[in-house]
Design a protein around this motif. Structure first.
Motif, PDB file in Angstrom:
ATOM      1  N   PHE A  17     -28.146   3.310  19.300  1.00 35.17           N
ATOM      2  CA  PHE A  17     -28.122   4.717  18.402  1.00 35.17           C
ATOM      3  C   PHE A  17     -27.650   5.326  18.818  1.00 35.17           C
ATOM      4  CE2 PHE A  17     -28.925   7.847  15.761  1.00 35.17           C
ATOM      5  CZ  PHE A  17     -28.120   7.255  14.262  1.00 35.17           C
ATOM      6  N   ILE A  18     -28.399   5.818  20.201  1.00 36.12           N
ATOM      7  CA  ILE A  18     -29.049   6.947  21.046  1.00 36.12           C
ATOM      8  C   ILE A  18     -27.403   7.043  21.960  1.00 36.12           C
ATOM      9  CG2 ILE A  18     -29.943   8.167  22.936  1.00 36.12           C
ATOM     10  CD1 ILE A  18     -33.238   7.454  20.989  1.00 36.12           C
ATOM     11  N   GLU A  19     -27.977   6.538  22.345  1.00 34.53           N
ATOM     12  CA  GLU A  19     -25.741   6.293  23.105  1.00 34.53           C
ATOM     13  C   GLU A  19     -25.182   6.205  22.750  1.00 34.53           C
ATOM     14  OE1 GLU A  19     -24.637   3.116  27.374  1.00 34.53           O
ATOM     15  OE2 GLU A  19     -25.929   1.919  25.468  1.00 34.53           O
ATOM     16  N   ARG A  20     -24.259   5.835  21.084  1.00 39.09           N
ATOM     17  CA  ARG A  20     -23.570   6.399  20.523  1.00 39.09           C
ATOM     18  C   ARG A  20     -23.489   7.871  20.621  1.00 39.09           C
ATOM     19  NH1 ARG A  20     -23.402   2.475  18.018  1.00 39.09           N
ATOM     20  NH2 ARG A  20     -25.299   2.870  15.455  1.00 39.09           N
ATOM     21  N   HIS A  21     -24.828   7.896  20.013  1.00 42.76           N
ATOM     22  CA  HIS A  21     -24.826  10.244  19.819  1.00 42.76           C
ATOM     23  C   HIS A  21     -24.978  10.809  20.642  1.00 42.76           C
ATOM     24  CE1 HIS A  21     -24.172   9.270  15.335  1.00 42.76           C
ATOM     25  NE2 HIS A  21     -24.299   7.813  16.026  1.00 42.76           N
ATOM     26  N   TRP A  22     -25.230  10.639  22.495  1.00 43.18           N
ATOM     27  CA  TRP A  22     -25.499  11.173  22.982  1.00 43.18           C
ATOM     28  C   TRP A  22     -25.144  11.148  24.356  1.00 43.18           C
ATOM     29  CZ3 TRP A  22     -28.355  15.761  22.156  1.00 43.18           C
ATOM     30  CH2 TRP A  22     -30.071  15.581  20.972  1.00 43.18           C
ATOM     31  N   PHE A  42     -39.112   8.146  14.218  1.00 41.45           N
ATOM     32  CA  PHE A  42     -38.708   8.242  12.547  1.00 41.45           C
ATOM     33  C   PHE A  42     -37.349   7.540  12.637  1.00 41.45           C
ATOM     34  CE2 PHE A  42     -41.824  11.004  12.212  1.00 41.45           C
ATOM     35  CZ  PHE A  42     -43.397  10.795  11.574  1.00 41.45           C
ATOM     36  N   LEU A  43     -37.452   6.349  11.715  1.00 44.40           N
ATOM     37  CA  LEU A  43     -35.529   6.180  11.354  1.00 44.40           C
ATOM     38  C   LEU A  43     -35.203   5.336   9.892  1.00 44.40           C
ATOM     39  CD1 LEU A  43     -35.446   2.994  11.007  1.00 44.40           C
ATOM     40  CD2 LEU A  43     -35.684   3.139  13.544  1.00 44.40           C
ATOM     41  N   GLU A  44     -34.387   6.143   9.618  1.00 36.56           N
ATOM     42  CA  GLU A  44     -33.826   6.284   8.099  1.00 36.56           C
ATOM     43  C   GLU A  44     -32.574   5.141   8.090  1.00 36.56           C
ATOM     44  OE1 GLU A  44     -32.943   8.348   4.045  1.00 36.56           O
ATOM     45  OE2 GLU A  44     -34.820   9.139   6.068  1.00 36.56           O
ATOM     46  N   ARG A  45     -32.871   3.578   6.912  1.00 37.49           N
ATOM     47  CA  ARG A  45     -31.729   2.785   7.072  1.00 37.49           C
ATOM     48  C   ARG A  45     -30.703   2.629   5.469  1.00 37.49           C
ATOM     49  NH1 ARG A  45     -32.175  -0.943  11.145  1.00 37.49           N
ATOM     50  NH2 ARG A  45     -33.927  -1.095  12.788  1.00 37.49           N
ATOM     51  N   ARG A  46     -29.908   1.941   5.917  1.00 37.02           N
ATOM     52  CA  ARG A  46     -29.146   2.281   4.995  1.00 37.02           C
ATOM     53  C   ARG A  46     -28.625   0.451   5.076  1.00 37.02           C
ATOM     54  NH1 ARG A  46     -25.342   5.841   2.222  1.00 37.02           N
ATOM     55  NH2 ARG A  46     -27.326   7.053   1.381  1.00 37.02           N
ATOM     56  N   GLY A  47     -29.659  -0.429   4.160  1.00 37.35           N
ATOM     57  CA  GLY A  47     -29.467  -1.949   4.495  1.00 37.35           C
ATOM     58  C   GLY A  47     -29.994  -2.240   5.810  1.00 37.35           C
ATOM     59  N   THR A  48     -29.699  -2.685   6.998  1.00 36.02           N
ATOM     60  CA  THR A  48     -29.688  -2.746   8.137  1.00 36.02           C
ATOM     61  C   THR A  48     -29.430  -2.142   9.201  1.00 36.02           C
ATOM     62  OG1 THR A  48     -27.825  -4.753   8.394  1.00 36.02           O
ATOM     63  CG2 THR A  48     -29.851  -5.339   7.919  1.00 36.02           C
ATOM     64  N   GLU A  49     -28.909  -0.825   8.414  1.00 34.74           N
ATOM     65  CA  GLU A  49     -28.059  -0.058   9.349  1.00 34.74           C
ATOM     66  C   GLU A  49     -28.807   1.427   9.335  1.00 34.74           C
ATOM     67  OE1 GLU A  49     -24.047   2.377   9.738  1.00 34.74           O
ATOM     68  OE2 GLU A  49     -23.826   1.063   8.630  1.00 34.74           O
ATOM     69  N   ILE A  50     -28.696   1.700  10.990  1.00 35.48           N
ATOM     70  CA  ILE A  50     -29.974   2.752  11.539  1.00 35.48           C
ATOM     71  C   ILE A  50     -28.743   3.540  10.271  1.00 35.48           C
ATOM     72  CG2 ILE A  50     -30.496   4.496  12.794  1.00 35.48           C
ATOM     73  CD1 ILE A  50     -32.378   2.450  14.361  1.00 35.48           C
ATOM     74  N   VAL A  51     -29.067   4.662   9.780  1.00 34.79           N
ATOM     75  CA  VAL A  51     -27.980   5.930   8.542  1.00 34.79           C
ATOM     76  C   VAL A  51     -28.710   7.960   9.545  1.00 34.79           C
ATOM     77  CG1 VAL A  51     -27.357   5.031   7.810  1.00 34.79           C
ATOM     78  CG2 VAL A  51     -29.318   6.123   7.467  1.00 34.79           C
ATOM     79  N   ASN A  69     -30.115  12.924  14.372  1.00 33.11           N
ATOM     80  CA  ASN A  69     -29.317  12.498  14.416  1.00 33.11           C
ATOM     81  C   ASN A  69     -29.284  12.153  12.844  1.00 33.11           C
ATOM     82  OD1 ASN A  69     -28.833  11.734  17.556  1.00 33.11           O
ATOM     83  ND2 ASN A  69     -27.143  12.665  16.557  1.00 33.11           N
ATOM     84  N   SER A  70     -28.183  12.138  11.819  1.00 31.90           N
ATOM     85  CA  SER A  70     -27.825  11.364  10.780  1.00 31.90           C
ATOM     86  C   SER A  70     -26.003  11.327  11.126  1.00 31.90           C
ATOM     87  CB  SER A  70     -27.735  12.492   9.642  1.00 31.90           C
ATOM     88  OG  SER A  70     -27.798  12.213   8.119  1.00 31.90           O
ATOM     89  N   THR A  71     -25.632  10.113  10.348  1.00 31.80           N
ATOM     90  CA  THR A  71     -24.060  10.002  10.256  1.00 31.80           C
ATOM     91  C   THR A  71     -23.917   9.334   9.077  1.00 31.80           C
ATOM     92  OG1 THR A  71     -25.045   7.178   9.594  1.00 31.80           O
ATOM     93  CG2 THR A  71     -25.004   7.397  11.668  1.00 31.80           C
ATOM     94  N   PRO A 135     -24.528  13.267  33.986  1.00 38.40           N
ATOM     95  CA  PRO A 135     -23.420  13.776  34.060  1.00 38.40           C
ATOM     96  C   PRO A 135     -22.274  13.428  32.896  1.00 38.40           C
ATOM     97  CG  PRO A 135     -23.267  11.836  35.453  1.00 38.40           C
ATOM     98  CD  PRO A 135     -24.801  12.311  34.950  1.00 38.40           C
ATOM     99  N   GLN A 136     -23.132  13.045  31.911  1.00 38.47           N
ATOM    100  CA  GLN A 136     -22.330  12.358  30.565  1.00 38.47           C
ATOM    101  C   GLN A 136     -22.229  13.663  30.162  1.00 38.47           C
ATOM    102  OE1 GLN A 136     -24.518  11.070  31.402  1.00 38.47           O
ATOM    103  NE2 GLN A 136     -23.954   8.598  31.281  1.00 38.47           N
ATOM    104  N   ILE A 137     -22.864  14.801  29.590  1.00 41.98           N
ATOM    105  CA  ILE A 137     -23.022  16.249  29.529  1.00 41.98           C
ATOM    106  C   ILE A 137     -21.685  16.823  29.418  1.00 41.98           C
ATOM    107  CG2 ILE A 137     -23.937  18.082  28.961  1.00 41.98           C
ATOM    108  CD1 ILE A 137     -26.754  17.615  30.192  1.00 41.98           C
ATOM    109  N   PRO A 138     -21.167  16.874  28.567  1.00 48.59           N
ATOM    110  CA  PRO A 138     -19.513  17.757  27.908  1.00 48.59           C
ATOM    111  C   PRO A 138     -19.342  19.158  28.606  1.00 48.59           C
ATOM    112  CG  PRO A 138     -19.818  17.327  26.264  1.00 48.59           C
ATOM    113  CD  PRO A 138     -21.309  16.508  26.867  1.00 48.59           C
ATOM    114  N   LEU A 139     -18.354  19.850  29.146  1.00 54.90           N
ATOM    115  CA  LEU A 139     -18.061  21.122  30.288  1.00 54.90           C
ATOM    116  C   LEU A 139     -18.081  22.011  28.621  1.00 54.90           C
ATOM    117  CD1 LEU A 139     -15.920  20.023  33.472  1.00 54.90           C
ATOM    118  CD2 LEU A 139     -18.314  21.083  33.150  1.00 54.90           C
TER     119      LEU A 139
END
Length: 172
Positions: A17-22, A42-51, A69-71, A135-139
């Motif tokens: 999840f962190i890799e996807r968002h950061w 802390f995490l929050e789920r909807r069903g089995t997915e972290i939201v 992060n919140s999706t 280096p993944q931090i955008p310019l």
């Protein structure tokens, strides 16, 4: 939705999840690299997915929010996670909570100010230096704003107060 603490069994899913968002499993703050999936949170789920996910690090200075992060925008997930973090900071007797964000993230800054955080300092050029480690931090960030600096926002934590009636023996 179910909000709960991040547990050891959640670590790999939280890392993805962190890799996807950061864009990495590492986040930078004040020139220091953190692996938030190995920290408390802390995490929050909807069903089995972290939201929603909030991760933090506690040291002698207080609590630092590493990720939030919140999706699902506008559903109170970020606010709910932040309130959980504030409660945890009180439980752990932290005097302050802080979060560091980049200069392009006006929506993040607005959100934290609405919760009660105050801008405390700007770390000029720190993001430019952090790119050597991540280096993944955008310019360029939101709305085409060049990213160079960090903005640190803090919230002073008031301890729980004993109030009349809190022990069940007082009447108001």
């Amino acid at each position: 939705m179910a909000r709960c603490e991040v547990r050891d069994g959640d670590r790999e899913e939280v890392a993805r999840f962190i890799e996807r968002h950061w864009n990495s499993r590492i986040v930078m703050s004040g020139g220091k690299a953190f692996q938030p999936h190995l920290e408390e949170g802390f995490l929050e789920r909807r069903g089995t997915e972290i939201v929603g996910l909030l991760t933090y690090h506690i040291d002698e200075r207080g609590m630092e929010i590493l990720t939030l992060n919140s999706t699902l925008e506008g559903q109170g997930i970020g606010s709910s996670l932040m309130l959980s973090a504030i409660d945890r900071a009180r439980e752990r007797e932290c005097e302050k909570i802080w979060i560091t964000t980049t200069n392009d993230r006006l929506r993040v800054i607005d959100f934290h100010q609405r919760v009660g955080f105050r801008m405390m300092r700007i770390n000029l050029g720190v993001v430019d230096e952090a790119r050597a480690i991540k280096p993944q931090i955008p310019l360029v960030g939101e709305r085409g704003v060049p990213i160079h600096d960090e903005i640190v926002l803090e919230l002073e934590i008031e301890p729980y107060l004993d109030t009349p009636g809190s022990d069940g023996n007082d009447f108001v």
